[in-house]
Design an enzyme around this catalytic site. Sequence first.
Site, mmCIF file in Angstrom:
data_model
loop_
_atom_site.group_PDB
_atom_site.id
_atom_site.type_symbol
_atom_site.label_atom_id
_atom_site.label_comp_id
_atom_site.label_asym_id
_atom_site.label_seq_id
_atom_site.Cartn_x
_atom_site.Cartn_y
_atom_site.Cartn_z
ATOM 1 N N THR A 76 -9.106 1.079 -4.415
ATOM 2 C CA THR A 76 -10.172 1.339 -3.452
ATOM 3 C C THR A 76 -9.606 1.680 -2.077
ATOM 4 O OG1 THR A 76 -10.427 -1.020 -2.850
ATOM 5 C CG2 THR A 76 -11.799 -0.169 -4.653
ATOM 6 N N PHE A 103 -7.300 -2.923 -8.789
ATOM 7 C CA PHE A 103 -8.455 -2.157 -8.311
ATOM 8 C C PHE A 103 -8.568 -2.219 -6.792
ATOM 9 C CE2 PHE A 103 -13.154 -1.461 -7.888
ATOM 10 C CZ PHE A 103 -13.146 -0.154 -8.344
ATOM 11 N N TYR A 104 -8.173 -3.346 -6.191
ATOM 12 C CA TYR A 104 -8.171 -3.448 -4.731
ATOM 13 C C TYR A 104 -7.378 -2.308 -4.114
ATOM 14 C CZ TYR A 104 -6.455 -5.038 -0.183
ATOM 15 O OH TYR A 104 -6.084 -5.110 1.143
ATOM 16 N N ALA A 105 -6.163 -2.103 -4.622
ATOM 17 C CA ALA A 105 -5.314 -1.032 -4.092
ATOM 18 C C ALA A 105 -5.934 0.337 -4.340
ATOM 19 C CB ALA A 105 -3.930 -1.108 -4.720
#
Length: 340
Positions: free
Chosen positions: A160, A156-158
């Site tokens: 965002t 999910f970091y990537a």
Amino acid sequence: MRILVTGNAGFIGFHVAAHLLQRGDSVVGADVVNDYYSPAIKESRLTLLEQCALQSSGEYRFHRVNLADPAGVKACFSDCPFDRVIHLAAQAGVRYSLENPAAYVESNLIAFTNILEACRHSNVKHLTYASTSSVYGANTSMPFSESQGVDHPLQFYAATKRANELMAHSYSHLFRLPTSGLRFFTVYGPWGRPDMALSLFTKNILAGKPIKLFNNGEHVRDFTYVDDIVEGVVRVSDDIAGPDPDWTSDYPNPATSNAPFRLLNIGNSSPVHLTEYVEAIEEALGKKAIRELLPLQPGDVPNTYADVSSLMKAVAYRPNTPVRVGVARFVEWYRQYFQV
């Protein structure tokens, strides 16, 4: 120039702000100084920036604000006009995004929207912001090029960060806001985050504890020294993004546009096996590591390798610090800071 640097209590933001002050720019910093990792090192960075400002011909101001709060962003932009905005504030960490995705929505999506809106209404000449090599996700065609598709993030970091790139393009297109997104590749160096591999490995080796090598130590990373990252960030910020005259809607290049928008890799372009990285730490410490081999973790990208030809073309620069040199500088700082 007068420059807003968000996330200036963080690892990269601190170094960028210090560099700008040293060359005589006026810097306005903004950071919430949260407890994702120990705030003590963040406070030490902020203290050092204040000392740096005393030796600079530029001014320095700091806002302790949450950029997800529009009022906090408004407070920062009360120091306008800014010649540049360098947005480095974000919720970092790949694995933490598996546990607390809401933190990434707040820090990486809502806060970035607030920054875009503030830049738009303040007529900022150029917004430069941090993306990540993690956006390449499931792609295994290397070296990673900005012209490749990045539609398969592995965490999910990537996701965002990829969203930030798309959001920036919409503002570049609709409001002609010049934006440059920088995909950082495994940044390391002095004042690095204590939750990053280099800090964890150094701490455990000195304590005689095992270091955890995921993917059985088979990772390959394009480790990039922080001073090289800073040089790239500042050069790109100075060079205002413009429309690509060769861009065509029939065969659209995802890294450029007919709007003032671009995406650029910043990496050492010299991938290193994780075991070689550990050997560099051992050499700098004069002590061998106890290695614990573990399987690949969810969300991890096995290998990274940056194509930096676009960076070279844009600002005539490429990172070049060898890993052994950068690691030795980190270890020297680590021993001094933690008095070990």
